[in-house]
Design a protein around this motif. Sequence first.
Motif, PDB file in Angstrom:
ATOM      1  N   GLN A 105     -38.017 -63.825  16.719  1.00  0.00           N
ATOM      2  CA  GLN A 105     -39.394 -63.343  16.605  1.00  0.00           C
ATOM      3  C   GLN A 105     -39.456 -61.828  16.791  1.00  0.00           C
ATOM      4  OE1 GLN A 105     -42.132 -65.292  19.253  1.00  0.00           O
ATOM      5  NE2 GLN A 105     -43.877 -64.077  18.601  1.00  0.00           N
TER       6      GLN A 105
ATOM      7  N   VAL B 170     -42.035 -75.112  14.920  1.00  0.00           N
ATOM      8  CA  VAL B 170     -41.727 -75.022  13.492  1.00  0.00           C
ATOM      9  C   VAL B 170     -40.302 -75.453  13.223  1.00  0.00           C
ATOM     10  CG1 VAL B 170     -41.628 -73.469  11.508  1.00  0.00           C
ATOM     11  CG2 VAL B 170     -43.394 -73.164  13.248  1.00  0.00           C
TER      12      VAL B 170
ATOM     13  N   ASP C 161     -45.952 -64.184   9.273  1.00  0.00           N
ATOM     14  CA  ASP C 161     -47.409 -64.360   9.321  1.00  0.00           C
ATOM     15  C   ASP C 161     -47.971 -63.898  10.668  1.00  0.00           C
ATOM     16  OD1 ASP C 161     -47.367 -65.374   6.781  1.00  0.00           O
ATOM     17  OD2 ASP C 161     -47.352 -67.484   7.413  1.00  0.00           O
ATOM     18  N   LYS C 162     -47.272 -64.235  11.755  1.00  0.00           N
ATOM     19  CA  LYS C 162     -47.730 -63.802  13.078  1.00  0.00           C
ATOM     20  C   LYS C 162     -47.681 -62.289  13.213  1.00  0.00           C
ATOM     21  CE  LYS C 162     -47.030 -66.040  16.805  1.00  0.00           C
ATOM     22  NZ  LYS C 162     -46.469 -66.676  18.005  1.00  0.00           N
TER      23      LYS C 162
ATOM     24  N   HIS D  77     -40.788 -67.042   7.724  1.00  0.00           N
ATOM     25  CA  HIS D  77     -42.128 -66.862   7.153  1.00  0.00           C
ATOM     26  C   HIS D  77     -43.223 -67.102   8.196  1.00  0.00           C
ATOM     27  CE1 HIS D  77     -39.805 -67.199   3.367  1.00  0.00           C
ATOM     28  NE2 HIS D  77     -40.782 -66.415   2.886  1.00  0.00           N
ATOM     29  N   HIS D  78     -42.959 -67.994   9.132  1.00  0.00           N
ATOM     30  CA  HIS D  78     -43.921 -68.220  10.220  1.00  0.00           C
ATOM     31  C   HIS D  78     -44.087 -66.958  11.075  1.00  0.00           C
ATOM     32  CE1 HIS D  78     -45.897 -69.906  13.716  1.00  0.00           C
ATOM     33  NE2 HIS D  78     -44.850 -69.602  14.470  1.00  0.00           N
TER      34      HIS D  78
ATOM     35  N   ILE E 248     -38.014 -71.191   7.133  1.00  0.00           N
ATOM     36  CA  ILE E 248     -39.385 -71.564   7.530  1.00  0.00           C
ATOM     37  C   ILE E 248     -39.833 -70.735   8.729  1.00  0.00           C
ATOM     38  CG2 ILE E 248     -40.839 -73.471   8.300  1.00  0.00           C
ATOM     39  CD1 ILE E 248     -38.915 -75.371   6.927  1.00  0.00           C
ATOM     40  N   LEU E 249     -38.934 -70.575   9.699  1.00  0.00           N
ATOM     41  CA  LEU E 249     -39.249 -69.768  10.883  1.00  0.00           C
ATOM     42  C   LEU E 249     -39.511 -68.317  10.511  1.00  0.00           C
ATOM     43  CD1 LEU E 249     -36.593 -71.250  13.326  1.00  0.00           C
ATOM     44  CD2 LEU E 249     -39.075 -71.358  13.632  1.00  0.00           C
TER      45      LEU E 249
ATOM     46  N   SER F 167     -33.661 -74.492   9.157  1.00  0.00           N
ATOM     47  CA  SER F 167     -35.064 -74.187   9.462  1.00  0.00           C
ATOM     48  C   SER F 167     -35.338 -72.692   9.547  1.00  0.00           C
ATOM     49  CB  SER F 167     -35.479 -74.852  10.781  1.00  0.00           C
ATOM     50  OG  SER F 167     -35.521 -76.251  10.638  1.00  0.00           O
TER      51      SER F 167
ATOM     52  N   GLU G 209     -47.913 -78.296  15.735  1.00  0.00           N
ATOM     53  CA  GLU G 209     -47.645 -77.793  14.395  1.00  0.00           C
ATOM     54  C   GLU G 209     -46.921 -76.453  14.432  1.00  0.00           C
ATOM     55  OE1 GLU G 209     -50.533 -78.161  15.790  1.00  0.00           O
ATOM     56  OE2 GLU G 209     -51.965 -76.579  15.331  1.00  0.00           O
ATOM     57  N   PHE G 210     -46.933 -75.789  15.605  1.00  0.00           N
ATOM     58  CA  PHE G 210     -46.240 -74.509  15.695  1.00  0.00           C
ATOM     59  C   PHE G 210     -44.867 -74.640  16.345  1.00  0.00           C
ATOM     60  CE2 PHE G 210     -48.653 -71.041  14.020  1.00  0.00           C
ATOM     61  CZ  PHE G 210     -49.883 -71.633  13.768  1.00  0.00           C
TER      62      PHE G 210
ATOM     63  N   GLU H  96     -52.319 -72.019  18.669  1.00  0.00           N
ATOM     64  CA  GLU H  96     -51.153 -71.222  19.034  1.00  0.00           C
ATOM     65  C   GLU H  96     -50.021 -72.088  19.577  1.00  0.00           C
ATOM     66  OE1 GLU H  96     -49.095 -67.565  19.602  1.00  0.00           O
ATOM     67  OE2 GLU H  96     -50.936 -68.027  18.533  1.00  0.00           O
TER      68      GLU H  96
END
Length: 762
Positions: A657, A437, A623-624, A619-620, A616-617, A613, A434-435, A430
Amino acid sequence: MEPIVTVKEKCRKCYCCVRSCPVKAIKVDKSYTEIIFDRCIGCGNCLSNCPQQAKMVADKVGVTEKLLSSGEEVIAVLGSSFPAFFHNVTPGQLVAGLKKLGFAEVHEGAYGAELIAGDYARATTERDRPHISSHCPAIVDLIERHYPKLIGNLVPVVSPMVAMGRHLKGILGHHVRVVYISSCIAAKLETQIKETRGAIDIVLTYRELEGIFRSRQIALPALADEPLNGARPGRGRLFPIADGTFRAFGISFDPLDTEIVTACGEVNVMGIISDLASGRISPRIADLRFCYDGCIGGPGRNRALTEFYRRNRVITHFKQEVPCRTAPNSQAELHDVPFGRSFTSKYAKLETPKANDVRKILNATNKFTVKDELNCRACGYRTCREYAVAVFQGLAEIEMCLPYTLQQLEEDRGRLIQKYELARRELEREYGDEFIVGSDRKTLEVLGLIKQVGPTPTTVLIRGESGTGKELTARAIHRYSKRNDKPLVTVNCTTITDSLLESELFGHKRGAFTGAIADKKGLFEAADGGTIFLDEIGDITPKLQAELLRVLDMGEVRPVGGTAAKRVDVRLIAATNKNLELGVREGWFREDLYYRLNVFTITMPPLRSRVESIPILVHHFMDKASTKLNKRMVGIEDRAVKALTKYPWPGNIREMQNVIERAAVLTHDGVIRIENFPHALSESLEEGAAMSLDTRASFRAEREQHVVKLEKKLIQRYLAEANGNVTRAAKLANIPRRTFYRLLDKYHLKERDLRPSQDGMA
């Protein structure tokens, strides 16, 4: 009424009372242990051995004080062991204190031993059976409740206490009230049985009497001596010490005589009773007292005094001339007072388990063979099988088995380690780097700085607007540090009031302020060896800034209300969205603290400067949201992505988010569209299109706009033809009703749109 009661709120089920009870008259409940009155012998072991002081003598103080204030004639009788307890005052001063309380007369209970001496001598001359002395109430209860086959061996004579009660009421009249004062808890039980009821009205312990003196503020050493009342005892004063029975009763005693057995103390007494019950020994007299060292070693004894000192106090009292105001008729009525008594079986037989029942209980505690039965006695029972029987009878519980409980704890520890590892991996997934992003240059620069500063002990200051991921960065630094096996404690300085933040950070001592009922460890101590993250550090008060500077300079914290400092080894990571340089110039932030914090700075870029970015954010966060909502997300339309890139994002990543999660909730087909966004994002796209120099849209975008308008008008026309009936409209359109409802939601058609329209599509 039970002589000993349990204070349920204090009991912590340490099983100390179970281990100390010789007859296992303790029942283990869910949250406390309770005395079983039908099995209790009143020995007082549970009372004196309870570490939580959850076992207490049933209060008779209030009843006594009420009786003293009633105007009735109340007589006090001092148990023969009183010189061993009230060792710091003379007998005359004790008498003066009792009369100051309101007692009309004070007698010595030692005279009761002389009253029954003749009856004992006559009863024990018979040699047809072993005679067991009956002057100890605990011994009598032990035999009546647990060894009924020995009832016939008890000497049919009352105890000295009951003899004194009958004697005094026979002389002074039955209207007088007699209060007996001794160290014996079992005596409280004795006054409740039918055979002795009425002789003694109340039994007080020495400690209860001491409490009355204390509450009345009566200082015994300051009082002048007053004489005792009644007959002056002789050898009866030796009755409370070991071997004193034979001296008081005038029975010759030779230690080498095997016909006479004398024993004091639980272990010795239980052994002799067992031998008598099995027929292994058959003496003429067995004089037994449950308390160690005789009556001077009762549960109410003063533990600060040795047995030798207590014994000497009794012998000194026997030898000295104590003033005594002897009543003329104190012995005139002796022949009219009966001192005999009878005994009855009070044996409460519990259900006996079968062999299979015992085996099941043993198996439940992982005892499958004889070798598994350790018989460690930690549960309080001699063997594992006795303990299993007690569990079956409801006297004990499975958790009392220490080896079983330790094994359970070890298994629980293994399970907790597994859960900890899973949680740690989840946290790493979490909050790992890697997160953080992003593929833009500024994000990659931040990741590089994190990897550089992480392994060092350097203080880090993270700066940036709200929502840019400062806490995420702090967690990544901790993960790369050499302290990652120690705790990371996070504190948001704006969520705690100024008055409590100092206590939260540095702890406090009991009584430091209102509500500080106990010492409390601060978060700096909790983070010792690890890392503490202080978010919004620019909002703390100057006083806290000074305390924080002390921690950074000296590595010490001082609890609120405390004087001693404690050393801590903590790495500090701080974050702020304020201009600390301006704060230094204006005076609301300490310059020295600023330089201690600003050792290594990481500035988090706002989202509006990381436009490349954003896809990319998106799609991240999709997923969450899919995982959190348990909802399959298919994709996002191009117009929606474009709207996200045009929006200025004042709330940065946190706002983004939340926007994606809201859109995921609103979508019905797993595709996020611009209609699922708040109105502000749609406006940003329209404004961006209006400001664009190239006003010609692409072929695909123009086609999509026309399709949307056409689809919406078709839905409205079918509704009009169906007079607002959705089911009929879906049939006319030849599509499923659920699909029709989704189209209604998609185009935000409300109830007013379901009415027949005059504007049909041509």
